[in-house]
Design an enzyme around this catalytic site. Structure first.
Site, PDB file in Angstrom:
ATOM      1  N   LYS A 288      97.277 168.918  55.201  1.00  0.00           N
ATOM      2  CA  LYS A 288      95.951 169.112  55.671  1.00  0.00           C
ATOM      3  C   LYS A 288      94.791 168.873  54.649  1.00  0.00           C
ATOM      4  O   LYS A 288      95.270 169.197  53.375  1.00  0.00           O
ATOM      5  CB  LYS A 288      95.284 170.482  56.446  1.00  0.00           C
TER       6      LYS A 288
ATOM      7  N   ARG B 181     104.356 173.680  68.065  1.00  0.00           N
ATOM      8  CA  ARG B 181     105.214 173.444  69.233  1.00  0.00           C
ATOM      9  C   ARG B 181     106.676 173.726  69.016  1.00  0.00           C
ATOM     10  O   ARG B 181     107.472 173.914  69.956  1.00  0.00           O
ATOM     11  CB  ARG B 181     104.974 172.021  69.738  1.00  0.00           C
TER      12      ARG B 181
END
Length: 427
Positions: free
Chosen positions: A204, A278
């Site tokens: 990020k 996920r």
């Protein structure tokens, strides 16, 4: 320290206040002027933020307040440094408000905790300890840490967390008020517990990483919800699965192009190490499905796409079981926690194709491409029963405010705990 007495008023403020004023203060008394009764909670939240910004430290809610008016004030007045500074009205709502506040404070504080102080193991233990403090008699747990995850086949949590020197954890917390070890499990809650998310090798930006201590918001939210349901008198057996890991970069971190094989045989190519939530939730959903529970709710700060769709005020709901989705949307409305249903169909399972595995964990493009939140939910649907019956996925777009607003302080919100608690009691 003396308390400021705060009253609700249906009268306009005095002439010397400017138009649009909702708050007036006279000595140790304040009045919130509800010029628009149809929008009273909004006005109360703005007034609470004004009082906080004015340096008011202690308040007493006086006069006639409805329960949701008191709660709206408490949500907005309570900050990271000012907690338990509210005296409720002297009415029959104080007990319920106290329970809500206890669950909210736990949820907010653990989300706001610095990631250095909240390793995956500490997160798991803190959630267990708080639930035990509510009902020690009926709480048991077991957990798998580090290499034990690999040995037991919980490969998503293991691979996401193996880059950190602080090991990943799957904890199962069993709330069983029946006293019968063979009692059926009514519901399971599954929470994403990424205690810090660097993005891994799909790293990020610095700005995007700054608030990633909140990426365990799903684990905090489902724990807070279970605690609130217990405080409200839950009599059903519920299991809580928290999928805890740090997503960091190291010589042992998982990599782009890796293929993860799950316990149910599903193979997943990693095309984005920042789509890690996920991957860990898949293990928790399989563990929940193995219990035979008729209701499974997972919660996660999963996608930026949900925030793009709904902003920071609504949580996103996804389900193949549309009747369940609508019921829980109704609970969210009744509990004054804004939520909205986004699309999920079986074909969303195939929206992230891979030439090397059954599926990829995302699309290999910025933000996961169009429909990213639905595609993530489609991925998760591979790890519950074939029809998705009884399963609801909540993408917590409203879990955290990176900066304060006119309605809410900076930091965690705890939005969602009331809705999930209501579902545990009602379903």
């Amino acid at each position: 320290m003396s308390r400021l007495s705060v009253f609700i008023s249906n009268q306009a403020p005095a002439d010397y206040y400017s138009a649009g004023t909702v708050l007036s203060i006279n000595g140790q008394t304040a009045q919130i002027h509800l010029a628009d009764p149809q929008n009273d909670l909004d006005q109360i939240k703005k007034a609470a933020r004004s009082l906080d910004n004015s340096g008011v430290m202690q308040v007493e809610l006086s006069g006639s307040w409805q329960i949701e008016q008191q709660w709206a004030f408490a949500q907005s007045f309570t900050t990271t440094t000012k907690q338990n500074h509210i005296k409720w009205c002297d009415d029959n709502n104080a007990n319920e408000l106290s329970h809500r506040y206890q669950a909210m404070i736990f949820t907010r504080n653990i989300i706001n905790a610095t990631p250095e102080d909240l390793s995956p193991e500490i997160l798991a233990n803190t959630c267990q300890d708080w639930l035990t403090s509510i009902d020690a008699k009926h709480i048991t747990s077991k957990k798998w840490v580090g290499e034990a995850l690999k040995e037991q086949g919980w490969m998503g949590i293991y691979h996401v967390g193996r880059g950190s020197t602080r090991p990943p954890v799957l904890i199962e917390i069993d709330y069983n008020p029946t006293g019968d070890n063979n009692a059926p499990i009514s519901a399971c809650l599954v929470g994403k517990g990424i205690t810090f998310d660097s993005g891994g090798y799909s790293i990020k930006s610095s700005e995007g990483m700054l608030s990633m201590k909140c990426d365990m918001g799903g684990a905090a939210t489902v724990t807070g919800a279970l605690g609130l349901a217990i405080l409200r008198g839950l009599k059903k057996r519920v299991k809580l699965f928290l999928c805890c890991a740090e997503n960091l970069i190291s010589g042992h971190a998982y990599k782009l192009g890796d293929v993860i094989t799950y316990k149910n045989g599903t193979t997943v190519e990693v095309v984005n190490t920042d789509a890690e939530g996920r991957l860990v939730l898949a293990d928790g959903l399989m563990a929940a499905t193995e219990t035979g529970a008729e209701l499974i709710i997972d919660a996660a700060t999963l996608t930026g796409a949900a925030m793009v769709a709904l902003g920071e005020e609504y949580n996103a709901f996804f389900a193949l079981d549309k009747a369940l989705q609508q019921r829980v949307l109704d609970y969210s409305a009744q509990e004054f926690e804004p939520s909205w249903g986004l699309p999920l169909e079986k074909w969303h399972q195939n929206k992230c194709p891979s030439a090397f595995a059954d599926t990829a964990n995302s699309k290999a493009q910025k933000g996961g491409g169009g429909g990213g939140a639905s595609n993530a939910a489609g991925f998760l649907s591979r790890f519950v029963n074939e029809a998705g019956k009884g399963w609801l996925h909540i993408d917590l777009a409203a879990a955290y405010n990176a900066s304060g607003t006119v309605h809410m302080p900076i930091g965690a919100t705890a939005q969602g705990i009331r809705t999930i608690a209501r579902a545990l009691l009602e379903e």
